[in-house]
Design an enzyme around this catalytic site. Structure first.
Site, PDB file in Angstrom:
ATOM      1  N   LYS A  78       0.833  -1.205   0.000  1.00  0.00           N
ATOM      2  CA  LYS A  78       0.000   0.000   0.000  1.00  0.00           C
ATOM      3  C   LYS A  78       0.870   1.259   0.000  1.00  0.00           C
ATOM      4  O   LYS A  78       0.663   2.180  -0.779  1.00  0.00           O
ATOM      5  CB  LYS A  78      -0.926  -0.002   1.215  1.00  0.00           C
ATOM      6  CG  LYS A  78      -1.889   1.174   1.260  1.00  0.00           C
ATOM      7  CD  LYS A  78      -2.643   1.253   2.583  1.00  0.00           C
ATOM      8  CE  LYS A  78      -3.562   0.095   2.818  1.00  0.00           C
ATOM      9  NZ  LYS A  78      -4.368   0.257   4.040  1.00  0.00           N
ATOM     10  N   GLU A 129      10.469  -5.479   3.517  1.00  0.00           N
ATOM     11  CA  GLU A 129      10.680  -6.774   2.857  1.00  0.00           C
ATOM     12  C   GLU A 129      10.249  -6.717   1.394  1.00  0.00           C
ATOM     13  O   GLU A 129      10.929  -7.230   0.506  1.00  0.00           O
ATOM     14  CB  GLU A 129       9.893  -7.875   3.586  1.00  0.00           C
ATOM     15  CG  GLU A 129      10.325  -8.121   5.027  1.00  0.00           C
ATOM     16  CD  GLU A 129       9.533  -7.307   6.039  1.00  0.00           C
ATOM     17  OE1 GLU A 129       9.534  -7.701   7.217  1.00  0.00           O
ATOM     18  OE2 GLU A 129       8.929  -6.273   5.648  1.00  0.00           O
ATOM     19  N   GLY A 152      -4.655  -4.982   5.902  1.00  0.00           N
ATOM     20  CA  GLY A 152      -3.882  -5.945   5.120  1.00  0.00           C
ATOM     21  C   GLY A 152      -4.475  -7.336   5.089  1.00  0.00           C
ATOM     22  O   GLY A 152      -4.547  -7.972   4.040  1.00  0.00           O
ATOM     23  N   ARG A 153      -4.930  -7.813   6.234  1.00  0.00           N
ATOM     24  CA  ARG A 153      -5.447  -9.186   6.290  1.00  0.00           C
ATOM     25  C   ARG A 153      -6.845  -9.310   5.694  1.00  0.00           C
ATOM     26  O   ARG A 153      -7.396 -10.410   5.623  1.00  0.00           O
ATOM     27  CB  ARG A 153      -5.412  -9.710   7.721  1.00  0.00           C
ATOM     28  CG  ARG A 153      -6.141  -8.864   8.750  1.00  0.00           C
ATOM     29  CD  ARG A 153      -5.740  -9.305  10.164  1.00  0.00           C
ATOM     30  NE  ARG A 153      -6.285  -8.475  11.215  1.00  0.00           N
ATOM     31  CZ  ARG A 153      -5.735  -7.323  11.627  1.00  0.00           C
ATOM     32  NH1 ARG A 153      -4.641  -6.863  11.039  1.00  0.00           N
ATOM     33  NH2 ARG A 153      -6.275  -6.647  12.621  1.00  0.00           N
ATOM     34  N   GLU A 162      -3.659 -12.064  14.318  1.00  0.00           N
ATOM     35  CA  GLU A 162      -3.305 -10.655  14.212  1.00  0.00           C
ATOM     36  C   GLU A 162      -4.477  -9.790  14.656  1.00  0.00           C
ATOM     37  O   GLU A 162      -4.281  -8.707  15.215  1.00  0.00           O
ATOM     38  CB  GLU A 162      -2.886 -10.304  12.781  1.00  0.00           C
ATOM     39  CG  GLU A 162      -2.203  -8.943  12.678  1.00  0.00           C
ATOM     40  CD  GLU A 162      -1.565  -8.700  11.325  1.00  0.00           C
ATOM     41  OE1 GLU A 162      -0.333  -8.839  11.214  1.00  0.00           O
ATOM     42  OE2 GLU A 162      -2.312  -8.379  10.372  1.00  0.00           O
ATOM     43  N   HIS A 168      -2.403 -38.399  10.333  1.00  0.00           N
ATOM     44  CA  HIS A 168      -1.195 -39.184  10.566  1.00  0.00           C
ATOM     45  C   HIS A 168      -0.094 -38.345  11.200  1.00  0.00           C
ATOM     46  O   HIS A 168       1.068 -38.757  11.218  1.00  0.00           O
ATOM     47  CB  HIS A 168      -0.717 -39.804   9.252  1.00  0.00           C
ATOM     48  CG  HIS A 168      -1.669 -40.815   8.712  1.00  0.00           C
ATOM     49  ND1 HIS A 168      -1.569 -42.163   9.000  1.00  0.00           N
ATOM     50  CD2 HIS A 168      -2.781 -40.688   7.933  1.00  0.00           C
ATOM     51  CE1 HIS A 168      -2.564 -42.820   8.406  1.00  0.00           C
ATOM     52  NE2 HIS A 168      -3.314 -41.940   7.755  1.00  0.00           N
ATOM     53  N   LYS A 211      10.067  -4.949  14.094  1.00  0.00           N
ATOM     54  CA  LYS A 211      10.514  -4.272  12.867  1.00  0.00           C
ATOM     55  C   LYS A 211      11.449  -3.112  13.186  1.00  0.00           C
ATOM     56  O   LYS A 211      12.478  -2.923  12.529  1.00  0.00           O
ATOM     57  CB  LYS A 211       9.301  -3.752  12.082  1.00  0.00           C
ATOM     58  CG  LYS A 211       8.501  -4.808  11.353  1.00  0.00           C
ATOM     59  CD  LYS A 211       7.391  -4.130  10.559  1.00  0.00           C
ATOM     60  CE  LYS A 211       6.580  -5.129   9.755  1.00  0.00           C
ATOM     61  NZ  LYS A 211       5.535  -4.456   8.958  1.00  0.00           N
TER      62      LYS A 211
END
Length: 555
Positions: free
Chosen positions: A217, A223, A278-279, A364, A395, A517
């Site tokens: 955004k 990153e 964001g999510r 979050e 399993h 961060k």
């Protein structure tokens, strides 16, 4: 907005639930409840009718710790915390994310109906439609082959560079809807700052036919911009001419100056507003990789399915409101039965990234310990969500579900109809048999009398005993179509909203991701400097200096 109410556990409805739990917890035996009430399945299951495509999704809450009284008390709690009011404020575009002074309006991104939707008194409908139209035109150009790269070749590879919601949403949805994908497209998602991630995507790509989607955004996420610049350097090594960037890079961003500085044509910017978290951003321009892969018409069906669940959440009475029931059950387990975890296990290989997506959505959002009035909570919030597709998961960690010491409330998800009905549908029938059997086994268990009837040796009785009485919610769809997936995601979005409303926390900020961060930026400067680290605790100093030595970093 009116001031919030403080600590939920001070409310009368919470205390009524606590009293009821104390009364029934030794006696709430699921198998016994089914024997006492033959109509239990009909009473505690709900069917969502998806107006987007006419399909149905069955939500079976009957194997949960629900009784008529528990349901009534949980709904009373929802009413006392004013869940409906907070929900209506969200749909009205009010700034319920008060710590960032923002509306929470991802619901507007999938408003393909005729809802009037405003923020600060201004309609957002036209802006959303404008971005969708831009996405549609771009998708048609790229998918038809009319969009050409710098050597005149069509695009056959898409690399989405983002992180968090700008990665998890598109990855999950493109995997879940792979049967609808353009088969001659190669698709890569790069999120990790570990150089291996971008390297693996680039080594499999041809710069002449690769399109990069830079999803940030602000266009300043460390990153993402680092990975984007690495991709840009790789591209220019081959293309040579910086003007070629405009044919191979687009931005999912709102920061025009940084986008243009990077070399991207501002016509190839796809924006979204600050009221999109964001999510919750896969419904926005961040979903461009999804639309490119499955086609815009399918992407629109995805939005329509989501809108249908929004409509249900907005309008259905609390007792019949499927996401509300899911959220109230989560609170019931977390705060009254001591469950700390929530397992989501899809019986569908295409949904293999669904639990990872839900981890961000849930943890979050509700990994918070401060109420909206600034008090430290006195109750559990934010369950640990995890999951893997079955039958693989059977399993690995299902042993813990059946015979461990922890209560893990579990969601099983399955579609009746497979996209790949191989071997006369034998695989799907085997998958379904496990879907039904696991929920039943967790409920009924296996006890001493059965084991003795099977001539089990006395010394193995305890080892082979399954206590049962483990709660599950079973979700059965017809088929995982774009519309069905949209509705399923929104079910969990509003379930998470319900949890946060009951716990009286702000589910829409994420200050917890900032501290690491900011410290990382400081330490990176120290790594670039090359001198010995001395400004931290002895452990951090020791680790930094050991890394420098091993990585041969010095002045």
């Amino acid at each position: 907005m009116e001031p919030s109410f403080g600590l939920t556990n001070k409310l009368d409805s919470w205390q009524a639930l606590a009293d009821y739990h104390k009364k029934i917890s030794p006696e709430i035996i699921l198998s016994k409840l089914f024997k006492e009430d033959p109509e239990r399945f009909n009473k505690f299951s709900r069917t969502f009718k998806n107006t987007a495509d006419g399909s149905e999704i069955l939500f079976d809450f009957s194997k949960d710790f629900l009784t008529d009284e528990a349901l009534k008390l949980l709904v009373n709690l929802a009413k006392e915390v004013k869940l409906e009011k907070l929900r209506d404020e969200m749909f009205a575009g009010e700034k319920i994310n008060f710590t960032e002074n923002r509306a929470v309006y991802h619901v507007a991104l999938r408003n393909l109906g005729d809802w009037k939707m405003e923020v600060n008194g201004e309609s957002v409908v036209e802006g959303v439609q404008e971005v969708l139209q831009h996405m549609k035109e771009f998708c048609e150009e790229v998918r038809s082959g009319s969009w050409k790269g710098y050597t005149g070749k069509s695009i056959d590879t898409i690399i989405n560079i983002g992180i968090g919601g700008s990665d998890l949403g598109p990855v999950m949805v493109t995997e879940a809807l792979k049967p609808y994908g353009k088969q001659d497209f190669k698709l890569h998602f790069v999120s990790n700052i570990d150089g291996t991630h971008v390297h693996e995507a680039l080594k499999d790509s041809n710069p002449e036919t690769t399109l990069f989607l830079i999803a940030s955004k602000t266009f300043t996420t460390a990153e993402t911009t680092t990975n984007a610049n690495t991709a840009k350097s790789w591209f220019l090594e081959k293309a040579g001419d910086e003007s070629a960037i405009a044919k191979h890079f687009v931005a999912l961003s709102t920061n025009e100056s940084e986008v243009v500085k990077f070399g991207i044509d501002k016509k190839n910017m796809f924006g979204f507003s600050d009221w999109v978290g964001g999510r919750y951003s896969v419904w926005s321009a961040i979903g461009l990789s999804v639309a490119l892969y499955i086609g815009y018409d399918n992407f629109e069906d995805f939005l329509k399915g989501a809108h249908a669940m929004d409509k249900h959440f907005k309008e259905a009475p609390l007792e019949e409101n499927i996401p509300v029931l899911g959220g109230l059950l989560s609170v019931w387990y977390s705060d009254f039965f001591g469950s700390q975890t929530h397992l989501v296990s899809p019986f569908d290989q295409y949904l293999h990234r669904f639990p990872a997506y839900l981890q961000q959505l849930s943890m979050e959002s509700n990994g918070k310990a401060i109420t909206r009035t600034g008090e430290y909570v006195k109750y559990t919030t934010g369950p640990i969500l995890f999951g893997e597709p079955a039958t693989n998961a059977q399993h690995s960690f299902y042993q813990l579900l059946h015979q461990g010491t922890k209560l893990i409330n579990t969601d099983f998800i399955m579609a009746a109809e497979s996209h790949n009905p191989v071997a006369e549908n034998k695989h799907q029938k085997m998958l379904a048999s496990n879907f039904f059997a696991q929920a039943e086994a967790l409920m009924v268990g296996k006890h001493e009398e059965e084991l003795k009837a099977e001539n089990t040796p006395d010394n193995l009785i305890n080892h082979k005993t399954f206590l049962g009485n483990r709660p599950t919610t079973s979700i059965l769809a017809q088929k995982i179509t774009p519309a069905t997936l949209g509705a399923l995601i929104v079910y969990y979005e509003h379930l998470t909203f319900t949890e946060g409303a009951v716990w009286n926390i702000n589910s829409f900020d994420q200050w917890g991701v900032e501290l690491g961060k900011s410290l990382a930026k400081k330490i990176q400067a120290e790594l670039d400097d090359g001198s010995e680290a001395t400004g931290h605790d002895s452990s951090t100093n020791g680790l930094i200096n050991a890394f420098k030595k091993k990585a041969k970093i010095s002045k």
